[in-house]
Structures are given as C-alpha cells and as structure tokens.
Write a protein that holds these residues in place. Structure first.
Motif, PDB file in Angstrom:
ATOM      1  N   PRO A  87      32.930   3.464  40.580  1.00 57.29           N
ATOM      2  CA  PRO A  87      32.292   4.440  41.469  1.00 57.29           C
ATOM      3  C   PRO A  87      32.680   4.261  42.935  1.00 57.29           C
ATOM      4  CG  PRO A  87      30.684   2.851  40.683  1.00 57.29           C
ATOM      5  CD  PRO A  87      31.955   2.599  39.937  1.00 57.29           C
ATOM      6  N   ARG A 104      26.835  -3.965  38.860  1.00 55.67           N
ATOM      7  CA  ARG A 104      25.721  -3.886  37.918  1.00 55.67           C
ATOM      8  C   ARG A 104      26.050  -2.828  36.857  1.00 55.67           C
ATOM      9  NH1 ARG A 104      19.627  -3.847  39.702  1.00 55.67           N
ATOM     10  NH2 ARG A 104      20.174  -6.020  39.922  1.00 55.67           N
ATOM     11  N   ASN A 105      25.619  -3.078  35.637  1.00 55.45           N
ATOM     12  CA  ASN A 105      25.860  -2.162  34.529  1.00 55.45           C
ATOM     13  C   ASN A 105      25.244  -0.790  34.812  1.00 55.45           C
ATOM     14  OD1 ASN A 105      26.739  -1.332  31.995  1.00 55.45           O
ATOM     15  ND2 ASN A 105      24.839  -1.970  31.017  1.00 55.45           N
ATOM     16  N   MET A 106      26.065   0.241  34.709  1.00 54.99           N
ATOM     17  CA  MET A 106      25.613   1.601  34.962  1.00 54.99           C
ATOM     18  C   MET A 106      25.222   2.253  33.633  1.00 54.99           C
ATOM     19  SD  MET A 106      27.698   4.700  36.869  1.00 54.99           S
ATOM     20  CE  MET A 106      28.570   3.505  37.835  1.00 54.99           C
ATOM     21  N   ARG A 158      24.153  -1.107  44.109  1.00 55.87           N
ATOM     22  CA  ARG A 158      24.142  -2.102  43.019  1.00 55.87           C
ATOM     23  C   ARG A 158      25.186  -1.767  41.960  1.00 55.87           C
ATOM     24  NH1 ARG A 158      18.537  -2.022  44.282  1.00 55.87           N
ATOM     25  NH2 ARG A 158      18.112  -0.400  42.752  1.00 55.87           N
ATOM     26  N   TYR A 159      25.335  -0.482  41.626  1.00 61.57           N
ATOM     27  CA  TYR A 159      26.364  -0.097  40.650  1.00 61.57           C
ATOM     28  C   TYR A 159      27.757  -0.393  41.196  1.00 61.57           C
ATOM     29  CZ  TYR A 159      22.630   2.469  38.259  1.00 61.57           C
ATOM     30  OH  TYR A 159      21.477   2.826  37.615  1.00 61.57           O
ATOM     31  N   GLU A 160      27.949  -0.129  42.476  1.00 62.98           N
ATOM     32  CA  GLU A 160      29.254  -0.390  43.082  1.00 62.98           C
ATOM     33  C   GLU A 160      29.561  -1.882  43.145  1.00 62.98           C
ATOM     34  OE1 GLU A 160      30.055   1.614  46.764  1.00 62.98           O
ATOM     35  OE2 GLU A 160      29.302   3.532  46.007  1.00 62.98           O
ATOM     36  N   TRP A 180      25.779   9.239  46.090  1.00 66.96           N
ATOM     37  CA  TRP A 180      24.792   8.962  45.049  1.00 66.96           C
ATOM     38  C   TRP A 180      23.670   9.986  44.990  1.00 66.96           C
ATOM     39  CZ3 TRP A 180      26.193   6.089  41.220  1.00 66.96           C
ATOM     40  CH2 TRP A 180      27.192   5.133  41.421  1.00 66.96           C
ATOM     41  N   VAL A 202      20.600   9.410  42.413  1.00 74.79           N
ATOM     42  CA  VAL A 202      20.508   7.950  42.490  1.00 74.79           C
ATOM     43  C   VAL A 202      20.318   7.575  43.953  1.00 74.79           C
ATOM     44  CG1 VAL A 202      21.788   5.783  42.136  1.00 74.79           C
ATOM     45  CG2 VAL A 202      21.956   7.621  40.451  1.00 74.79           C
ATOM     46  N   VAL A 206      23.917   8.014  33.845  1.00 72.37           N
ATOM     47  CA  VAL A 206      24.354   7.975  35.243  1.00 72.37           C
ATOM     48  C   VAL A 206      25.872   8.078  35.309  1.00 72.37           C
ATOM     49  CG1 VAL A 206      24.433   6.581  37.359  1.00 72.37           C
ATOM     50  CG2 VAL A 206      22.341   6.665  35.987  1.00 72.37           C
ATOM     51  N   ARG A 207      26.547   7.353  34.433  1.00 72.03           N
ATOM     52  CA  ARG A 207      28.015   7.394  34.374  1.00 72.03           C
ATOM     53  C   ARG A 207      28.509   8.806  34.066  1.00 72.03           C
ATOM     54  NH1 ARG A 207      28.674   3.290  31.057  1.00 72.03           N
ATOM     55  NH2 ARG A 207      28.924   4.539  29.194  1.00 72.03           N
ATOM     56  N   GLY A 239      22.856   2.947  43.963  1.00 73.20           N
ATOM     57  CA  GLY A 239      24.305   3.158  43.920  1.00 73.20           C
ATOM     58  C   GLY A 239      25.061   1.942  44.400  1.00 73.20           C
TER      59      GLY A 239
END
Length: 102
Positions: A12, A44-46, A39-41, A27, A32, A50-51, A37
């Motif tokens: 992302p 962290r597992n998305m 944390r995903y970047e 995001w 989100v 969301v994906r 966002g």
C-alpha cells in the motif's frame, strides 16, 4: 493432494506514493483511519476486505461512492441472461476508457 494458498502481496505504501497522496487522503477513500493505514504500511496484516477495497479504489480507480446495488444487479442479470452481450459491452467499455486515457 495438497492445496497451495496463493497470497497476494499488496504494497500500500508504494501504491500511495505512486498516486502522490498522503496517508489521510489515501486511506480515507476506503474508510480506514490514517493511523490504521500507517500500521498496514508498516507491515501489519491487512484483512482481505481492506485489501480488496484498496485494489478497487486505488488500482482499478473505481469511485465506490457512485456505486449502487442496482448497478451490480444489472451486471449480474446481464451476465446470466446474455453473456455474449456482456462480453461485447465490457470490451467496448474498456476500449473507450483506453482511448480516453490517451
């Protein structure tokens, strides 16, 4: 017989940077928070929903604000009742979009 799970890797941060958006802009389009966002970047597992939203909005460039349930109902009806017409219309729409992008 074993099954192989294919994991799609989505970056992302790279998508966001290519689009020239800050985290808030990027995001918020998919519901989100900026901190989520971030944390995903950071790895962290998305979650899959969301994906998929990320893919639809930022990769496929679909404005989800404009989608309505009846749009999906029409598409599903057309696919089921006249698949050849659906394929023809899909091809024509893609061709038109490619011409508009040039």
């Amino acid at each position: 017989m074993s099954t192989v799970k294919v994991v799609e890797r989505v970056d992302p941060r790279e998508i966001r940077r290519r689009l020239g958006l800050n985290q808030q802009q990027f995001w918020s389009k998919i519901g989100v928070t900026q901190s989520g966002g971030s944390r995903y970047e950071s790895g962290r597992n998305m979650p899959k929903p969301v994906r998929e939203l990320l893919r639809l909005v930022h990769v496929e460039q679909i404005d989800i604000q404009r989608l309505k349930r009846e749009d999906f109902e029409v598409v599903e009806y057309l696919k089921a009742e006249d698949p050849e017409l659906f394929k023809t219309l899909k091809k024509a729409a893609r061709s038109k979009l490619k011409k508009a992008a040039v």
